[in-house]
Structure formats: C-alpha cells, structure tokens
Design an enzyme around this catalytic site. Structure first.
Site, PDB file in Angstrom:
ATOM      1  N   ARG A 172       0.833  -1.221   0.000  1.00 31.57           N
ATOM      2  CA  ARG A 172       0.000   0.000   0.000  1.00 31.57           C
ATOM      3  C   ARG A 172       0.867   1.270   0.000  1.00 31.57           C
ATOM      4  O   ARG A 172       0.553   2.263   0.669  1.00 31.57           O
ATOM      5  CB  ARG A 172      -0.937   0.030   1.213  1.00 31.57           C
ATOM      6  CG  ARG A 172      -1.923  -1.104   1.283  1.00 31.57           C
ATOM      7  CD  ARG A 172      -2.972  -0.990   0.190  1.00 31.57           C
ATOM      8  NE  ARG A 172      -4.034  -1.951   0.388  1.00 31.57           N
ATOM      9  CZ  ARG A 172      -4.034  -3.192  -0.125  1.00 31.57           C
ATOM     10  NH1 ARG A 172      -3.025  -3.613  -0.879  1.00 31.57           N
ATOM     11  NH2 ARG A 172      -5.051  -3.999   0.090  1.00 31.57           N
ATOM     12  N   SER A 242     -11.039  -0.548   2.595  1.00 34.27           N
ATOM     13  CA  SER A 242     -10.313  -0.677   3.873  1.00 34.27           C
ATOM     14  C   SER A 242      -9.955   0.708   4.394  1.00 34.27           C
ATOM     15  O   SER A 242      -9.257   1.452   3.716  1.00 34.27           O
ATOM     16  CB  SER A 242      -9.017  -1.459   3.676  1.00 34.27           C
ATOM     17  OG  SER A 242      -9.302  -2.673   3.065  1.00 34.27           O
ATOM     18  N   GLU A 338      -5.731   4.300   5.727  1.00 35.81           N
ATOM     19  CA  GLU A 338      -5.305   4.023   4.351  1.00 35.81           C
ATOM     20  C   GLU A 338      -5.673   5.157   3.371  1.00 35.81           C
ATOM     21  O   GLU A 338      -4.809   5.619   2.633  1.00 35.81           O
ATOM     22  CB  GLU A 338      -5.912   2.688   3.875  1.00 35.81           C
ATOM     23  CG  GLU A 338      -5.364   2.268   2.527  1.00 35.81           C
ATOM     24  CD  GLU A 338      -6.008   1.002   1.987  1.00 35.81           C
ATOM     25  OE1 GLU A 338      -5.808  -0.061   2.572  1.00 35.81           O
ATOM     26  OE2 GLU A 338      -6.707   1.098   0.965  1.00 35.81           O
TER      27      GLU A 338
HETATM   28  C1  LIG Z   1     -15.357  -0.899  -1.818  1.00 38.51           C
HETATM   29  C2  LIG Z   1     -13.880  -0.620  -2.008  1.00 38.51           C
HETATM   30  C3  LIG Z   1     -12.994  -1.685  -2.101  1.00 38.51           C
HETATM   31  C4  LIG Z   1     -11.609  -1.444  -2.263  1.00 38.51           C
HETATM   32  N1  LIG Z   1     -10.772  -2.514  -2.368  1.00 38.51           N
HETATM   33  C5  LIG Z   1      -9.446  -2.316  -2.521  1.00 38.51           C
HETATM   34  C6  LIG Z   1      -8.560  -3.438  -2.619  1.00 38.51           C
HETATM   35  O1  LIG Z   1      -8.969  -4.588  -2.599  1.00 38.51           O
HETATM   36  N2  LIG Z   1      -7.229  -3.183  -2.757  1.00 38.51           N
HETATM   37  C7  LIG Z   1      -6.740  -1.909  -2.815  1.00 38.51           C
HETATM   38  O2  LIG Z   1      -5.525  -1.762  -2.956  1.00 38.51           O
HETATM   39  N3  LIG Z   1      -7.562  -0.836  -2.725  1.00 38.51           N
HETATM   40  C8  LIG Z   1      -8.894  -1.010  -2.582  1.00 38.51           C
HETATM   41  N4  LIG Z   1      -9.745   0.074  -2.475  1.00 38.51           N
HETATM   42  C9  LIG Z   1      -9.165   1.436  -2.485  1.00 38.51           C
HETATM   43  C10 LIG Z   1      -9.218   2.127  -3.863  1.00 38.51           C
HETATM   44  O3  LIG Z   1     -10.179   1.554  -4.693  1.00 38.51           O
HETATM   45  C11 LIG Z   1      -7.865   2.092  -4.577  1.00 38.51           C
HETATM   46  O4  LIG Z   1      -6.876   2.690  -3.787  1.00 38.51           O
HETATM   47  C12 LIG Z   1      -7.919   2.825  -5.927  1.00 38.51           C
HETATM   48  O5  LIG Z   1      -6.706   2.653  -6.621  1.00 38.51           O
HETATM   49  C13 LIG Z   1      -8.202   4.320  -5.804  1.00 38.51           C
HETATM   50  O6  LIG Z   1      -8.485   4.790  -7.090  1.00 38.51           O
HETATM   51  P1  LIG Z   1      -9.246   6.143  -7.339  1.00 38.51           P
HETATM   52  O7  LIG Z   1      -9.206   6.413  -8.811  1.00 38.51           O
HETATM   53  O8  LIG Z   1     -10.591   6.116  -6.737  1.00 38.51           O
HETATM   54  O9  LIG Z   1      -8.301   7.175  -6.575  1.00 38.51           O
HETATM   55  P2  LIG Z   1      -8.715   8.440  -5.680  1.00 38.51           P
HETATM   56  O10 LIG Z   1      -9.407   7.969  -4.462  1.00 38.51           O
HETATM   57  O11 LIG Z   1      -9.415   9.467  -6.495  1.00 38.51           O
HETATM   58  O12 LIG Z   1      -7.264   8.960  -5.284  1.00 38.51           O
HETATM   59  C14 LIG Z   1      -6.435   8.222  -4.427  1.00 38.51           C
HETATM   60  C15 LIG Z   1      -5.057   8.901  -4.360  1.00 38.51           C
HETATM   61  O13 LIG Z   1      -4.442   8.833  -5.636  1.00 38.51           O
HETATM   62  C16 LIG Z   1      -4.153  10.152  -6.130  1.00 38.51           C
HETATM   63  N5  LIG Z   1      -4.394  10.084  -7.580  1.00 38.51           N
HETATM   64  C17 LIG Z   1      -5.513   9.643  -8.207  1.00 38.51           C
HETATM   65  N6  LIG Z   1      -5.336   9.657  -9.536  1.00 38.51           N
HETATM   66  C18 LIG Z   1      -4.080  10.133  -9.753  1.00 38.51           C
HETATM   67  C19 LIG Z   1      -3.304  10.409 -10.934  1.00 38.51           C
HETATM   68  N7  LIG Z   1      -3.778  10.182 -12.163  1.00 38.51           N
HETATM   69  N8  LIG Z   1      -2.051  10.926 -10.761  1.00 38.51           N
HETATM   70  C20 LIG Z   1      -1.549  11.161  -9.514  1.00 38.51           C
HETATM   71  N9  LIG Z   1      -2.240  10.929  -8.378  1.00 38.51           N
HETATM   72  C21 LIG Z   1      -3.487  10.414  -8.492  1.00 38.51           C
HETATM   73  C22 LIG Z   1      -5.106  11.086  -5.398  1.00 38.51           C
HETATM   74  O14 LIG Z   1      -4.586  12.405  -5.332  1.00 38.51           O
HETATM   75  C23 LIG Z   1      -5.141  10.387  -4.024  1.00 38.51           C
HETATM   76  O15 LIG Z   1      -3.993  10.724  -3.278  1.00 38.51           O
HETATM   77  C24 LIG Z   1     -11.117  -0.120  -2.331  1.00 38.51           C
HETATM   78  C25 LIG Z   1     -12.028   0.952  -2.236  1.00 38.51           C
HETATM   79  C26 LIG Z   1     -13.390   0.708  -2.080  1.00 38.51           C
HETATM   80  C27 LIG Z   1     -14.345   1.867  -2.012  1.00 38.51           C
END
Ligand SMILES: Cc1cc2nc3c(=O)[nH]c(=O)nc-3n(C[C@H](O)[C@H](O)[C@H](O)COP(=O)(O)OP(=O)(O)OC[C@H]3O[C@@H](n4cnc5c(N)ncnc54)[C@H](O)[C@@H]3O)c2cc1C
Length: 344
Positions: A172, A242, A338
């Site tokens: 992570r 998480s 997280e």
């Molecule tokens: C129901 C649920 C289940 C999940 N299960 C998992 C799992 O099994 N494993 C896991 O690892 N995670 C899990 N997650 C967490 C999440 O889905 C991941 O971390 C995912 O990669 C976040 O993507 P996002 O586009 O929503 O990012 P955001 O939430 O929009 O951003 C997350 C971070 O990334 C940065 N960011 C986003 N896009 C960019 C970009 N293009 N360039 C630079 N920085 C950027 C943002 O500034 C922020 O700091 C889960 C979340 C939920 C809601």
C-alpha cells in the site's frame, strides 16, 4: 496557452464533489479541470502554477477523504485509451490511460484471456491511481505486473516515464505517497501480462471457489463473487474500502500478542516484521457493526467504515479516532489510515 481560467476549456467552477467520492462526503471544488489528453494535463498544471493555486489530483474518489471545500485546482486525468501489444513468447504489453476504469481494464484483459490482474477485479477507481498505493488483493499487487508509469511533474509541467523500480512500490505504498506526494499527475501505465495460465489462488478462500485448473475468467468471477459477498457496494453504502492498513509489527510484539490471543491471524514478512489483520483487531474490540451517528463499522467487514448520510469529514475522522483508540487500548497497536485526506 491562456492562463485566464475563464478562457480555458475543461474547467468547471464551484463543482459539487459529493458524487465524486465513494464515501459521499459533502465537498465542493473551487475549480475542477478535466484533462482528456497529456497536453491538457500540462495546460491544467501551468494554469494552476501561473495563478499559484494548490492542486489536488482526483481519480475515482474511492481512496480519498474530501473536506467540505477544496480550494485551488482539482485535476482529473480522464485519458482513457487502451492498447495491447504482443511481446516476446507468451507476454502481452498493455498500455492504459490514467482515466480508464480499473475494473473495466481487468475485464478487457480477462476478455483477451490475459493472466496477471484477474485477482484485482472489482477494485474501484481509475487506472491512474493504481500505482499510488500499489493496489493489491487476493495475493496479487500491481507491482507484480507493472513495467512503467508516465506522469507530468507539476513543478516543471514536463512529462516523464518512471520504470517499475523507480516507483518504489511496497505494501500500500509507493514513491507517489512519499517523495513525489502531491507533485505528479500520472497519465498512463504500462503492464506486462501473460497468455500462459498462472493462477494465484493461495489467498483466503479463492482456491475453494474454483476448479483445479481454472481459466482466467473462472478466477475473475470467483474474485468478483467473494468481493460482492464481503464488501459493501459504495453506491448503496458509501465507503472507501479498507479504512486502515494492516499493521506491521516486530516479531517480539507479535509473539506477545499471540500469547494473549493464540488465534490471532498473523503473516510473517520477508523482512522479519509480522503483518496483523486490522479487521480482526477491530472485531475483537466488539466494534463490528458499531454505529455512532452518521458513521459505522461495517457489520460484515470490520476494516470498512461506512457513511449512513449527513456526516462530514470532521465527523468521520473523529469516529475513526475512536476505533484507533479502542484497538490501541486493547492491543497496544496503532492503526494507520489508508485513504488520503485532502487538505482544505
Ligand atoms: C469498496 C472498495 C474496495 C476497495 N478494495 C481495494 C482493494 O482490494 N485493494 C486496494 O488496494 N484498494 C482497494 N480500495 C481502495 C481504492 O479503490 C484504490 O486505492 C484505488 O486505486 C483508488 O483509485 P481512485 O481512482 O478512486 O483514486 P482516488 O481515491 O481518487 O485517489 C487516491 C489517491 O491517488 C491520487 N491520484 C488519483 N489519480 C491520480 C493520478 N492520475 N495521478 C496522480 N495521483 C493520483 C489522489 O490524489 C489520491 O492521493 C477499495 C475501495 C473501495 C471503495
């Protein structure tokens, strides 16, 4: 390029973000810039730099804690292209834009019978965010398949490519959470997948849910089914997955805790540390299903905090602190959050 914000396309002013974060926290962006190409990412960064605005990068909002007001420029890299190239032997190189949905990418790869990311099905969010915390599930993480990341550095608004080693991917964790935190916009990723079957079934109950020699679609469907059983759908029950990382403790601390609770799940790591299950620790404190006002601990997965509606970031952080305090009081272990908290 014009640096007059009103003269530049792709910009929304005073944009409601409550539907752009899976916790459904009330939030507004002073400005939201949609960048559908790399040059548009550069334009957005130059615009913000010219005006001295702070920049927040937004993906699918599934791992972010948003305050009521996000000042400056919120930027989303909506680049969605996807290219497959045959590599040597059984390898296939995949190039994907940061704005592609992660699960849509997994489905496209499974549709081509490519192995490598099927265990990462149904992780919400966009491809561009996947390297930030090196997404992982069911014994597989992005680090296993990623080759490179392309990004634009906000300090000079120039593009560059980082190879996998330079991304510093860990549990992570990545360089994007440390040295490059808040400095870059990821625009594109390169992965290497394989046409040769290589099922990873050693984690949890996955092996029990598939045949002895499963196809990639069988593994994909089993992962989707298990996740749907265990995790609340953010559309129906807002959450950020998480909420806490699984804590890493020293062997001495793990041994002490195991003497207290012999059934405690624990996973020795190669570096000598021991990973504990944050959800189990929370559950042992009797907090599974606990609700306090607008927030609660999910009744099937104690690692997930849910928002019942009407709450704010401040309320969520106060609720999370109570969970952290309870686990610390009982086990002496500090849980770490997280999702990233965006500064107001
Ligand atoms: C129901 C649920 C289940 C999940 N299960 C998992 C799992 O099994 N494993 C896991 O690892 N995670 C899990 N997650 C967490 C999440 O889905 C991941 O971390 C995912 O990669 C976040 O993507 P996002 O586009 O929503 O990012 P955001 O939430 O929009 O951003 C997350 C971070 O990334 C940065 N960011 C986003 N896009 C960019 C970009 N293009 N360039 C630079 N920085 C950027 C943002 O500034 C922020 O700091 C889960 C979340 C939920 C809601």
């Amino acid at each position: 390029m014009s640096t007059d914000p009103n003269a530049v396309g792709g910009l929304e002013i005073d944009r409601d973000l409550s539907d752009a974060n899976t916790l459904a926290l009330p939030s507004r962006a002073e400005r939201l810039w949609h960048a559908r190409t790399e040059p548009s990412v550069v334009d957005g960064l130059q615009l913000a730099n010219a005006h001295g605005w702070p920049i927040t990068v937004l993906g699918g909002g599934s791992n972010l804690l948003l305050p009521p007001w996000v000042g400056g420029l919120t930027l989303r890299a909506d680049i969605e292209d996807l290219v497959f190239r045959q590599g040597r032997g059984d390898t296939v190189h995949v190039e994907v834009g940061a704005g592609a949905g992660w699960h849509t990418l997994v489905e496209a790869c499974v549709g081509r019978e490519l192995w490598g990311i099927e265990n990462l099905a149904l992780i919400p969010g966009l491809a561009g965010a996947a390297p930030i915390q090196n997404i992982g599930a069911y014994g597989v993480e992005l680090a296993d398949v990623i080759d490179w990341v392309e990004l634009v550095d906000r300090r000079d608004a120039r593009g560059q490519r980082l190879d996998r080693d330079a991304c510093g991917l860990g549990y992570r964790d990545s360089v994007f959470k440390r040295e490059l935190a808040g400095q870059v916009v990821i625009t594109r990723l390169g992965l290497t997948l394989s046409t040769r079957p290589r099922p990873q079934l050693d984690y949890g109950i996955l092996r029990e849910r598939v045949a002895a020699t499963p196809g990639v679609r069988d593994v994909f469907e089993a992962v989707c089914a298990i996740r749907r059983e265990k995790l609340p759908d953010p559309v129906r029950m807002p959450n950020a997955g998480s909420f806490f990382k699984n804590p890493l403790v020293t062997e001495t601390i793990a041994s002490r805790l195991l003497r207290q609770s012999p059934s405690m799940p624990h996973y020795p790591q190669l570096d000598g540390q021991v990973k504990l299950a944050a959800g189990w620790l929370i559950d042992q404190c009797g907090l599974k299903g606990w609700r306090d006002g607008a927030f609660g601990v999910h009744d099937r997965q104690a690692l997930v905090l849910v928002h019942f509606g009407g709450g704010t970031l401040e309320g969520l952080l106060a609720f999370a602190d109570k969970v952290v305090d309870a686990v610390h009081a009982r086990f002496g272990v500090m849980l770490e959050r997280e999702p990233r908290c965006v500064e107001a």
